[in-house]
Motif scaffolding. Structure first.
Motif, PDB file in Angstrom:
ATOM      1  N   SER A   1      23.404  89.218  -9.302  1.00 19.33           N
ATOM      2  CA  SER A   1      23.685  87.872 -10.161  1.00 19.33           C
ATOM      3  C   SER A   1      22.387  87.259 -10.669  1.00 19.33           C
ATOM      4  O   SER A   1      22.115  86.828 -11.724  1.00 19.33           O
ATOM      5  CB  SER A   1      24.509  87.012  -9.372  1.00 19.33           C
ATOM      6  OG  SER A   1      25.673  87.208  -9.101  1.00 19.33           O
TER       7      SER A   1
ATOM      8  N   TYR B   1      21.066  86.936 -14.495  1.00 23.83           N
ATOM      9  CA  TYR B   1      20.746  85.140 -15.199  1.00 23.83           C
ATOM     10  C   TYR B   1      18.981  85.692 -15.358  1.00 23.83           C
ATOM     11  O   TYR B   1      18.478  84.853 -16.507  1.00 23.83           O
ATOM     12  CB  TYR B   1      20.881  84.360 -14.019  1.00 23.83           C
ATOM     13  CG  TYR B   1      22.064  83.789 -13.828  1.00 23.83           C
ATOM     14  CD1 TYR B   1      23.005  83.450 -15.179  1.00 23.83           C
ATOM     15  CD2 TYR B   1      22.985  84.257 -12.812  1.00 23.83           C
ATOM     16  CE1 TYR B   1      24.088  82.887 -14.816  1.00 23.83           C
ATOM     17  CE2 TYR B   1      24.145  83.872 -12.891  1.00 23.83           C
ATOM     18  CZ  TYR B   1      24.899  83.315 -13.897  1.00 23.83           C
ATOM     19  OH  TYR B   1      26.046  82.802 -13.724  1.00 23.83           O
TER      20      TYR B   1
ATOM     21  N   GLN C   1      29.785  88.199 -18.191  1.00 27.10           N
ATOM     22  CA  GLN C   1      29.643  87.179 -16.991  1.00 27.10           C
ATOM     23  C   GLN C   1      30.934  86.486 -17.008  1.00 27.10           C
ATOM     24  O   GLN C   1      31.540  86.490 -15.992  1.00 27.10           O
ATOM     25  CB  GLN C   1      28.398  86.385 -17.077  1.00 27.10           C
ATOM     26  CG  GLN C   1      27.191  86.859 -17.024  1.00 27.10           C
ATOM     27  CD  GLN C   1      27.010  87.362 -15.196  1.00 27.10           C
ATOM     28  OE1 GLN C   1      27.311  86.599 -14.414  1.00 27.10           O
ATOM     29  NE2 GLN C   1      26.479  88.364 -15.202  1.00 27.10           N
ATOM     30  N   ILE C   2      31.455  86.045 -18.170  1.00 23.61           N
ATOM     31  CA  ILE C   2      32.810  85.464 -18.267  1.00 23.61           C
ATOM     32  C   ILE C   2      33.990  86.476 -17.828  1.00 23.61           C
ATOM     33  O   ILE C   2      34.918  86.039 -16.914  1.00 23.61           O
ATOM     34  CB  ILE C   2      33.125  84.884 -19.597  1.00 23.61           C
ATOM     35  CG1 ILE C   2      32.297  83.881 -20.066  1.00 23.61           C
ATOM     36  CG2 ILE C   2      34.639  84.406 -19.543  1.00 23.61           C
ATOM     37  CD1 ILE C   2      32.345  83.240 -21.445  1.00 23.61           C
TER      38      ILE C   2
ATOM     39  N   GLN D   1      33.687  88.728 -15.872  1.00 22.84           N
ATOM     40  CA  GLN D   1      33.640  89.189 -14.574  1.00 22.84           C
ATOM     41  C   GLN D   1      34.125  88.012 -13.490  1.00 22.84           C
ATOM     42  O   GLN D   1      34.360  88.360 -12.309  1.00 22.84           O
ATOM     43  CB  GLN D   1      32.242  89.397 -13.946  1.00 22.84           C
ATOM     44  CG  GLN D   1      31.598  90.963 -14.651  1.00 22.84           C
ATOM     45  CD  GLN D   1      30.242  91.013 -14.267  1.00 22.84           C
ATOM     46  OE1 GLN D   1      29.349  90.206 -13.774  1.00 22.84           O
ATOM     47  NE2 GLN D   1      29.608  92.094 -14.669  1.00 22.84           N
ATOM     48  N   SER D   2      34.066  86.836 -13.990  1.00 32.71           N
ATOM     49  CA  SER D   2      34.792  85.668 -13.309  1.00 32.71           C
ATOM     50  C   SER D   2      36.013  85.533 -13.332  1.00 32.71           C
ATOM     51  O   SER D   2      36.469  84.670 -12.695  1.00 32.71           O
ATOM     52  CB  SER D   2      33.638  84.397 -13.780  1.00 32.71           C
ATOM     53  OG  SER D   2      34.179  84.157 -15.175  1.00 32.71           O
ATOM     54  N   ARG D   3      36.754  86.384 -14.145  1.00 33.75           N
ATOM     55  CA  ARG D   3      38.183  86.146 -14.126  1.00 33.75           C
ATOM     56  C   ARG D   3      38.919  87.382 -14.505  1.00 33.75           C
ATOM     57  O   ARG D   3      38.170  88.378 -14.406  1.00 33.75           O
ATOM     58  CB  ARG D   3      38.754  85.249 -15.521  1.00 33.75           C
ATOM     59  CG  ARG D   3      38.187  85.844 -16.585  1.00 33.75           C
ATOM     60  CD  ARG D   3      38.767  84.735 -18.107  1.00 33.75           C
ATOM     61  NE  ARG D   3      38.284  85.422 -19.135  1.00 33.75           N
ATOM     62  CZ  ARG D   3      39.037  86.201 -19.747  1.00 33.75           C
ATOM     63  NH1 ARG D   3      40.105  86.853 -19.441  1.00 33.75           N
ATOM     64  NH2 ARG D   3      38.431  86.668 -21.249  1.00 33.75           N
TER      65      ARG D   3
END
Length: 322
Positions: free
Chosen positions: A178, A182, A268-269, A271-273
């Motif tokens: 992570s 970033y 990233q989006i 991976q978050s859902r």
């Protein structure tokens, strides 16, 4: 379900063809570009200029990028040859060179921009700080800094198995992965281009101010022209041409790197859902298109400079005739 499979097949085919056919062409053009640019900027008439030395370092960094990151990307995405899967040491090496080469060339452009700010300053003492000695110190210092800063990639990258019989070389999962994602977004894809924009605009502002001062002085009286030549001498034609080349290189870098931040954010989006296979494949396709686009600035410098810069064309003609 059938439509989703067709979409995945289409995305995969587009990605493969881009790297399989476009990749080798880009590498050939990039190699020619860097070699010819090095021949021009190492000529005796230019190598005494600090900006030309930064551009030499920039093109050497471009060659490093082409024969590490670009080459491995072509083999992996275009020909399904992923060398990182055969050796953990090569996995470490791949990510180390990936991170290193992505910041070396842009760093040299930033240093060149700072040098042009110094040389275009209206203050004579500030202009005197643009020296070859400082140039070599900055190049060596920045290179050593990035060599040491990214050394963690030699230890914190691994071959992982996210699914049965699927092995990939990646950052160590969890906090480190992570953090690196970033870091790439904030430093490489936002801060570096933003710095280039600010420094480039600063250089242009200095040039305009000096031209305004010179014009105002020249119009006061005929005798004032001689004084202006001594106290407020315009930037030498060679320096103006190098500034133009630098601005072109910065503009090309910013334009073709602009796709990377949105692609990383989209990944990233996802991976978050919970995402469908088609969405994941689309994210991978966008990421690879963004990567391919980010390779272009390292491969076209000679051609854009040849088209846009009269001084650069003149030096190429001299080389050809000799």
């Amino acid at each position: 379900m059938s439509s989703e499979i067709d979409d995945i097949s289409l995305f995969t085919s587009a990605q493969t063809n881009l790297y399989k056919y476009g990749g080798p062409i880009l590498m050939i053009l990039g190699t020619i570009s860097c070699v010819l640019s090095l021949i021009v900027f190492t000529k005796k008439i230019l190598r005494k200029n600090p900006c030309a030395i930064y551009l030499v370092a920039y093109n050497i960094g471009n060659l490093l990028q082409i024969y590490t990151t670009v080459l491995l990307g072509i083999l992996s995405n275009g020909y399904n040859i992923d060398l990182t899967l055969y050796s953990l040491s090569f996995c470490h090496f791949h990510f180390y060179t990936l991170l290193l080469s992505a910041v070396l060339s842009p760093s040299y452009l930033i240093l060149a921009s700072i040098d042009r700010i110094l040389i275009t300053s209206s203050n004579a003492l500030t202009r005197q700080r643009s020296t070859l000695r400082l140039t070599y110190i900055c190049i060596i210092g920045v290179t050593l800094f990035w060599l040491l800063f990214h050394i963690h990639a030699l230890f914190l990258t691994h071959n992982i198995e996210p699914a049965p019989n699927v092995i990939i070389c990646s950052f160590q999962p969890g906090l480190y992965a992570s953090f690196m994602n970033y870091y790439i977004i904030l430093i490489q894809d936002i801060l570096v281009p933003l710095s280039m924009i600010i420094l480039g605009a600063w250089t242009v502002r200095n040039l305009r101010k000096r031209h305004q001062v010179n014009f105002a002085t020249a119009t006061t009286a005929v005798t004032a022209v001689t004084t202006a030549a001594v106290t407020a001498r315009p930037t030498h034609s060679k320096n103006n041409q190098l500034i133009q080349i630098l601005i072109i290189d910065i503009s090309i870098y910013i334009i073709f790197s602009a796709m990377m931040p949105p692609a990383l954010i989209y990944i990233q989006i996802l991976q978050s859902r919970s995402s469908s296979l088609a969405e994941i494949q689309l994210g991978i396709l966008l990421m690879n298109f963004a990567l391919f686009s980010s390779y272009i600035p390292y491969c076209v410098g000679f051609y854009t400079n040849f088209i846009m810069s009269r001084k650069f064309r003149s030096e190429i003609k001299k080389i050809i005739w000799r």
